[in-house]
Design a protein around this motif. Structure first.
Motif, PDB file in Angstrom:
ATOM      1  N   VAL A   1     -56.623  63.546 -41.344  1.00 16.89           N
ATOM      2  CA  VAL A   1     -57.147  64.081 -42.808  1.00 16.89           C
ATOM      3  C   VAL A   1     -58.201  65.238 -42.616  1.00 16.89           C
ATOM      4  O   VAL A   1     -58.624  65.382 -41.424  1.00 16.89           O
ATOM      5  N   PHE A   2     -58.634  65.888 -43.645  1.00 13.36           N
ATOM      6  CA  PHE A   2     -59.330  67.069 -43.488  1.00 13.36           C
ATOM      7  C   PHE A   2     -60.565  67.007 -44.556  1.00 13.36           C
ATOM      8  O   PHE A   2     -60.201  66.463 -45.767  1.00 13.36           O
ATOM      9  N   PRO A   3     -61.786  67.215 -44.057  1.00 11.11           N
ATOM     10  CA  PRO A   3     -62.804  67.193 -45.016  1.00 11.11           C
ATOM     11  C   PRO A   3     -62.908  68.067 -46.230  1.00 11.11           C
ATOM     12  O   PRO A   3     -63.629  68.060 -46.944  1.00 11.11           O
ATOM     13  N   TYR A   4     -61.966  69.209 -46.002  1.00 13.67           N
ATOM     14  CA  TYR A   4     -61.894  70.254 -47.202  1.00 13.67           C
ATOM     15  C   TYR A   4     -61.076  70.274 -47.772  1.00 13.67           C
ATOM     16  O   TYR A   4     -60.791  71.017 -48.807  1.00 13.67           O
ATOM     17  N   ASN A   5     -60.126  69.138 -47.892  1.00 13.05           N
ATOM     18  CA  ASN A   5     -58.942  68.834 -48.614  1.00 13.05           C
ATOM     19  C   ASN A   5     -58.474  67.448 -48.834  1.00 13.05           C
ATOM     20  O   ASN A   5     -57.885  67.005 -47.805  1.00 13.05           O
ATOM     21  N   ALA A   6     -58.617  66.917 -50.219  1.00 11.81           N
ATOM     22  CA  ALA A   6     -58.528  65.392 -50.012  1.00 11.81           C
ATOM     23  C   ALA A   6     -57.190  65.082 -50.169  1.00 11.81           C
ATOM     24  O   ALA A   6     -56.861  63.859 -50.259  1.00 11.81           O
ATOM     25  N   ARG A   7     -56.251  66.115 -50.179  1.00  7.77           N
ATOM     26  CA  ARG A   7     -54.735  65.647 -50.368  1.00  7.77           C
ATOM     27  C   ARG A   7     -54.095  65.840 -49.159  1.00  7.77           C
ATOM     28  O   ARG A   7     -52.846  65.393 -49.185  1.00  7.77           O
ATOM     29  N   TRP A   8     -54.304  66.565 -48.234  1.00  4.57           N
ATOM     30  CA  TRP A   8     -53.805  66.893 -47.022  1.00  4.57           C
ATOM     31  C   TRP A   8     -53.960  65.893 -45.631  1.00  4.57           C
ATOM     32  O   TRP A   8     -54.824  65.177 -45.702  1.00  4.57           O
ATOM     33  N   LEU A   9     -52.704  65.695 -45.356  1.00  5.16           N
ATOM     34  CA  LEU A   9     -52.758  64.446 -44.252  1.00  5.16           C
ATOM     35  C   LEU A   9     -51.655  65.275 -43.112  1.00  5.16           C
ATOM     36  O   LEU A   9     -50.526  65.937 -43.514  1.00  5.16           O
ATOM     37  N   ARG A  10     -52.258  65.072 -41.901  1.00  8.57           N
ATOM     38  CA  ARG A  10     -51.496  65.763 -41.012  1.00  8.57           C
ATOM     39  C   ARG A  10     -50.875  64.752 -39.863  1.00  8.57           C
ATOM     40  O   ARG A  10     -51.532  63.904 -39.615  1.00  8.57           O
ATOM     41  N   LEU A  11     -49.673  64.790 -39.584  1.00 11.46           N
ATOM     42  CA  LEU A  11     -48.896  63.927 -38.733  1.00 11.46           C
ATOM     43  C   LEU A  11     -48.419  64.543 -37.579  1.00 11.46           C
ATOM     44  O   LEU A  11     -47.577  65.514 -37.599  1.00 11.46           O
ATOM     45  N   GLY A  12     -48.837  64.172 -36.370  1.00 13.72           N
ATOM     46  CA  GLY A  12     -47.730  64.648 -34.864  1.00 13.72           C
ATOM     47  C   GLY A  12     -46.669  63.652 -35.140  1.00 13.72           C
ATOM     48  O   GLY A  12     -46.332  62.999 -35.913  1.00 13.72           O
ATOM     49  N   LEU A  13     -45.731  64.056 -34.198  1.00 14.87           N
ATOM     50  CA  LEU A  13     -44.510  63.337 -33.974  1.00 14.87           C
ATOM     51  C   LEU A  13     -44.497  61.962 -33.040  1.00 14.87           C
ATOM     52  O   LEU A  13     -45.290  61.901 -32.130  1.00 14.87           O
ATOM     53  N   PRO A  14     -43.865  60.979 -33.781  1.00 15.07           N
ATOM     54  CA  PRO A  14     -43.758  59.932 -32.832  1.00 15.07           C
ATOM     55  C   PRO A  14     -43.064  59.747 -31.464  1.00 15.07           C
ATOM     56  O   PRO A  14     -42.179  60.670 -31.758  1.00 15.07           O
ATOM     57  N   ASP A  15     -43.296  58.813 -30.799  1.00 21.52           N
ATOM     58  CA  ASP A  15     -42.433  58.864 -29.516  1.00 21.52           C
ATOM     59  C   ASP A  15     -41.330  58.094 -30.064  1.00 21.52           C
ATOM     60  O   ASP A  15     -41.016  57.589 -31.199  1.00 21.52           O
ATOM     61  N   ALA A  16     -40.309  57.621 -29.356  1.00 18.33           N
ATOM     62  CA  ALA A  16     -39.000  56.810 -29.363  1.00 18.33           C
ATOM     63  C   ALA A  16     -39.259  55.696 -30.264  1.00 18.33           C
ATOM     64  O   ALA A  16     -38.429  55.146 -31.014  1.00 18.33           O
ATOM     65  N   THR A  17     -40.363  55.029 -29.875  1.00 15.08           N
ATOM     66  CA  THR A  17     -40.656  53.641 -30.338  1.00 15.08           C
ATOM     67  C   THR A  17     -41.703  53.513 -31.579  1.00 15.08           C
ATOM     68  O   THR A  17     -41.547  52.686 -32.444  1.00 15.08           O
ATOM     69  N   GLY A  18     -41.983  54.752 -32.071  1.00 12.25           N
ATOM     70  CA  GLY A  18     -42.811  54.940 -33.138  1.00 12.25           C
ATOM     71  C   GLY A  18     -42.129  55.120 -34.394  1.00 12.25           C
ATOM     72  O   GLY A  18     -42.882  54.692 -35.434  1.00 12.25           O
ATOM     73  N   TRP A  19     -40.770  55.660 -34.524  1.00 18.14           N
ATOM     74  CA  TRP A  19     -40.240  56.052 -35.922  1.00 18.14           C
ATOM     75  C   TRP A  19     -40.010  54.810 -36.772  1.00 18.14           C
ATOM     76  O   TRP A  19     -40.607  54.832 -37.937  1.00 18.14           O
ATOM     77  N   ALA A  20     -39.802  53.446 -36.008  1.00 24.83           N
ATOM     78  CA  ALA A  20     -39.675  52.234 -36.885  1.00 24.83           C
ATOM     79  C   ALA A  20     -40.807  51.878 -37.565  1.00 24.83           C
ATOM     80  O   ALA A  20     -40.924  51.682 -38.544  1.00 24.83           O
ATOM     81  N   ARG A  21     -41.629  52.058 -36.655  1.00 25.15           N
ATOM     82  CA  ARG A  21     -43.139  51.604 -37.172  1.00 25.15           C
ATOM     83  C   ARG A  21     -43.776  52.519 -38.287  1.00 25.15           C
ATOM     84  O   ARG A  21     -44.500  51.719 -39.336  1.00 25.15           O
ATOM     85  N   LEU A  22     -43.565  53.667 -37.994  1.00 23.07           N
ATOM     86  CA  LEU A  22     -44.075  54.523 -39.031  1.00 23.07           C
ATOM     87  C   LEU A  22     -43.344  54.485 -40.541  1.00 23.07           C
ATOM     88  O   LEU A  22     -43.792  54.191 -41.508  1.00 23.07           O
ATOM     89  N   SER A  23     -41.899  54.303 -40.391  1.00 17.76           N
ATOM     90  CA  SER A  23     -41.278  53.932 -41.521  1.00 17.76           C
ATOM     91  C   SER A  23     -41.608  52.775 -42.370  1.00 17.76           C
ATOM     92  O   SER A  23     -41.627  52.603 -43.490  1.00 17.76           O
ATOM     93  N   LYS A  24     -41.972  51.660 -41.603  1.00 21.15           N
ATOM     94  CA  LYS A  24     -42.492  50.437 -42.279  1.00 21.15           C
ATOM     95  C   LYS A  24     -43.818  50.416 -42.544  1.00 21.15           C
ATOM     96  O   LYS A  24     -43.956  49.698 -43.735  1.00 21.15           O
ATOM     97  N   ALA A  25     -44.671  51.353 -42.009  1.00 23.84           N
ATOM     98  CA  ALA A  25     -46.067  51.193 -42.723  1.00 23.84           C
ATOM     99  C   ALA A  25     -46.067  52.275 -43.811  1.00 23.84           C
ATOM    100  O   ALA A  25     -46.812  51.815 -44.733  1.00 23.84           O
ATOM    101  N   LEU A  26     -44.982  53.137 -44.041  1.00 27.19           N
ATOM    102  CA  LEU A  26     -44.937  53.771 -45.402  1.00 27.19           C
ATOM    103  C   LEU A  26     -44.149  53.148 -46.190  1.00 27.19           C
ATOM    104  O   LEU A  26     -44.314  53.648 -47.513  1.00 27.19           O
ATOM    105  N   ALA A  27     -43.442  52.284 -45.968  1.00 28.97           N
ATOM    106  CA  ALA A  27     -42.846  51.637 -47.198  1.00 28.97           C
ATOM    107  C   ALA A  27     -43.532  50.950 -48.061  1.00 28.97           C
ATOM    108  O   ALA A  27     -44.525  50.401 -47.818  1.00 28.97           O
TER     109      ALA A  27
END
Length: 316
Positions: free
Chosen positions: A290-316
């Motif tokens: 997150v960024f101190p100058y914009n309360a709406r912005w979120l930046r994400l890097g790319l997951p590795d092969a095992t991380g995609w399912a974790r990310l989707s589940k956490a966002l659900a």
């Protein structure tokens, strides 16, 4: 600013684990723009560990870098112990005055110039120096050859290896111009601490004097040379990163986020409440930026092969 105070960056997984639980090994760190599938480190000559770096190893690395980035023969090139080491020194290459650093961007540049007595200004007119991050972090903005201003012109291309067609390398021979290249991000070996400064021969020589002899370790010389001599790996990696960046945009759109840009190593989103989404992800041991100058912005890097399912589940 006290030397012990750390500026706002990605990373900081240890602190996240203390706040939200779990061991470091449990966490998926998406707060940086580091390639999650790194270049495979080749077997190393043991002299890389046991001897001072010799001239042949340094020459091999520089030769590989010149070829990989198609560096003009009139430009100098210096290998440095990570891009941040050069960022800390470059403001000392000219007398302090006014420097244009268009924001928002990577904050180490402004901090380094201020530490050396420069005045950072949002106005590109009548400045003695400028810093352009190309493509910009965090929004991915690209700059043109005529955009840099002042007698000292720094172009930070730490994330440009994913879009080599956007490079401003043709500007490197111009007096006062320095182009910064990071090795850790595209090749995914940030812990190696390797970077390059390319440009004005006079400034390159002065920067080399500031850093002293043997600024780059023997293992870094060997690994960097091998990586820069493997254009097939680079081409395959660009294609994979582009596919994964599109996938990440799709996952975040499904979660209600709006893509705002970035590169194929990191993506920037409008998520409404960035702190809220960061906390939501952190409860699943996923760290974001997150960024101190914009309360709406979120930046994400790319997951590795095992991380995609974790990310989707956490966002659900």
């Amino acid at each position: 600013m006290p030397a012990t105070q750390q500026r706002d960056h990605g990373g900081g997984v240890d602190a996240a684990a203390r706040a939200f639980g779990g061991a470091r090994c449990d966490w998926l760190d998406l707060s940086t723009g580091i390639n999650p599938v790194p270049f495979a480190v080749p077997p190393l000559d043991t002299t890389g560990w046991t001897a001072l770096p010799d001239s042949n190893a340094q020459t091999a690395l520089i030769t590989a870098a010149r070829r990989f980035w198609d560096v003009p023969p009139e430009a100098g090139i210096l290998a440095v112990p990570g891009a941040s080491a050069a960022i800390a020194q470059m403001p000392r290459l000219a007398d302090p005055a006014r420097v244009w650093i268009p924001a928002p961007t990577y904050n180490e540049h402004a901090a380094s110039f201020v530490a050396e007595g420069w005045q950072v200004t949002p106005d590109p007119g009548e400045v003695q120096a400028s810093v352009l991050v190309n493509p910009n972090n965090p929004d991915g903005r690209l700059w043109g050859a005529g955009d840099a201003q002042g007698a000292l012109r720094i172009i930070d291309e730490s994330f440009c290896d994913v879009t080599p067609e956007a490079t401003l390398m043709e500007e490197a021979p111009r007096p006062g111009t320095l182009i910064l290249k990071s090795f850790g991000k595209f090749w995914g070996l940030a812990g190696l601490r390797l970077g390059f400064v390319i440009g004005d021969l006079v400034l390159i020589h002065r920067l080399a004097q500031m850093l002293g002899p043997w600024p780059v370790s023997g293992p870094a010389l060997q690994i960097g040379t091998a990586a820069l001599q493997d254009p097939a790996w680079a081409a395959e990696t660009r294609a994979r990163l582009a596919r994964d960046a599109r996938t990440l945009d799709g996952v975040l759109k499904t979660a209600g986020a709006t893509p705002l840009g970035g590169t194929s190593l990191f993506r920037l989103y409008d998520v409404g409440n960035a702190k809220g989404m960061q906390t939501q992800l952190a409860r699943a041991q996923i760290w974001s930026r997150v960024f101190p100058y914009n309360a709406r912005w979120l930046r994400l890097g790319l997951p590795d092969a095992t991380g995609w399912a974790r990310l989707s589940k956490a966002l659900a």
